[in-house]
Scaffold this active site. Sequence first.
Site, PDB file in Angstrom:
ATOM      1  N   GLN A  12       0.831  -1.204   0.000  1.00 46.83           N
ATOM      2  CA  GLN A  12       0.000   0.000   0.000  1.00 46.83           C
ATOM      3  C   GLN A  12       0.869   1.259   0.000  1.00 46.83           C
ATOM      4  OE1 GLN A  12      -3.058  -1.777   3.148  1.00 46.83           O
ATOM      5  NE2 GLN A  12      -3.663   0.255   2.525  1.00 46.83           N
ATOM      6  N   SER A  92       4.896  -6.363   2.575  1.00 50.38           N
ATOM      7  CA  SER A  92       3.576  -6.444   3.204  1.00 50.38           C
ATOM      8  C   SER A  92       2.582  -7.109   2.250  1.00 50.38           C
ATOM      9  CB  SER A  92       3.117  -5.050   3.642  1.00 50.38           C
ATOM     10  OG  SER A  92       1.914  -5.117   4.366  1.00 50.38           O
ATOM     11  N   LEU A  93       1.560  -6.373   1.798  1.00 49.26           N
ATOM     12  CA  LEU A  93       0.609  -6.896   0.826  1.00 49.26           C
ATOM     13  C   LEU A  93       1.329  -7.496  -0.386  1.00 49.26           C
ATOM     14  CD1 LEU A  93      -2.217  -6.991  -0.672  1.00 49.26           C
ATOM     15  CD2 LEU A  93      -1.508  -4.800  -1.621  1.00 49.26           C
ATOM     16  N   ARG A 117      -8.584  -9.610   4.002  1.00 48.25           N
ATOM     17  CA  ARG A 117      -7.496  -9.163   4.885  1.00 48.25           C
ATOM     18  C   ARG A 117      -7.642  -7.677   5.187  1.00 48.25           C
ATOM     19  NH1 ARG A 117      -2.198  -6.924   3.635  1.00 48.25           N
ATOM     20  NH2 ARG A 117      -0.522  -7.672   5.003  1.00 48.25           N
ATOM     21  N   HIS A 203       0.467  -4.130  10.926  1.00 49.89           N
ATOM     22  CA  HIS A 203       1.594  -4.977  11.351  1.00 49.89           C
ATOM     23  C   HIS A 203       1.920  -4.862  12.846  1.00 49.89           C
ATOM     24  CE1 HIS A 203       2.378  -6.418   7.347  1.00 49.89           C
ATOM     25  NE2 HIS A 203       2.317  -5.184   6.910  1.00 49.89           N
ATOM     26  N   GLN A 252       2.358 -12.478   9.622  1.00 50.05           N
ATOM     27  CA  GLN A 252       2.747 -11.221   8.963  1.00 50.05           C
ATOM     28  C   GLN A 252       1.727 -10.108   9.231  1.00 50.05           C
ATOM     29  OE1 GLN A 252       1.414  -9.563   5.678  1.00 50.05           O
ATOM     30  NE2 GLN A 252       3.168  -9.867   4.315  1.00 50.05           N
TER      31      GLN A 252
END
Length: 313
Positions: A12, A92-93, A117, A203, A252
């Site tokens: 993101q 991340s994503l 998610r 996170h 994660q």
Amino acid sequence: MTASFAVVFPGQGSQAVGMLDPWGNHPEVLRTLAEASEALGEDVAALIHAGPKDQLDLTTNTQPVMLTAGIAAWRAWVAETGLQPVAAAGHSLGEYTALVAAGSLSLAEALPLVRFRAQAMQQAVPVGAGAMYAILGLDGDAVRAGCAQAAAETGEAVEAVNFNDPKQTVIAGSKAGAEKAAEILKAAGAKRALPLPVSAPFHSSLMKPAADALRDKLASVSFGPQAFPVVNNIDVAVTDNADALRDALYRQAFGPVRWVEVVQALKARGVTHLIECGPGKVLTGMAKRIDAELQATCVADPATLAEARTLLG
């Protein structure tokens, strides 16, 4: 001889209205957009092309849209060059995008999963109750120490969650905890403590309820063999075991993105070049700050794709 490269995918923050427009009518991009629209039951191409920005920036839209854009760029790369990487990773994503690129997860299954998610993350903490800051100019250990001090003094949650480069670490937690940590870290010598325009403390341990919901969803997701290894964020490790993949993606969601170590792990596999597939140049910039020996570039449109192909030799 073609250089040894890894492909990496952003998370993101790199999204922009019209970000796929420079591809024109590239067949792989159009195919990816059509698949995404079918998987999500909405016109993903229209959202990316026209926005509006506030809709594109909603976490529940941003995560599937960034996955779509990353895979569109990746498929265009493969169609134009035929070149496969030594390994892959995603921030991340972007880890989900990397698993789709490696063939471990289908795009049709990944898109509803990342939307779920995003929804779970958004629901875990009320908007305004959490905060994230980018801390510039201190190393990761100093940022960890500052967060621990803030948590002890306030009784609030705050942690170092994104280790982006040697002098940039993102912290997340409750609004009060993050504000206190930012104050402590500025006093400790941070050049900047920048509040990030995000809707949740991603996170951090406050995302545990979201992770628990995600774990239940992941239980029914199928993972196939990988065409190339994917280095994960949470353990800086490679696995093609389905249960281990599910567990890593679960952890994660409420654990740190260890991006500095991920890039170092890619280099340890013999990688000399990083190709960032998707909009923006965020990971390209980070790579250069993590290790100046690595050659990093982005594939965000036909022009940058051609430049990246030339860079590989």
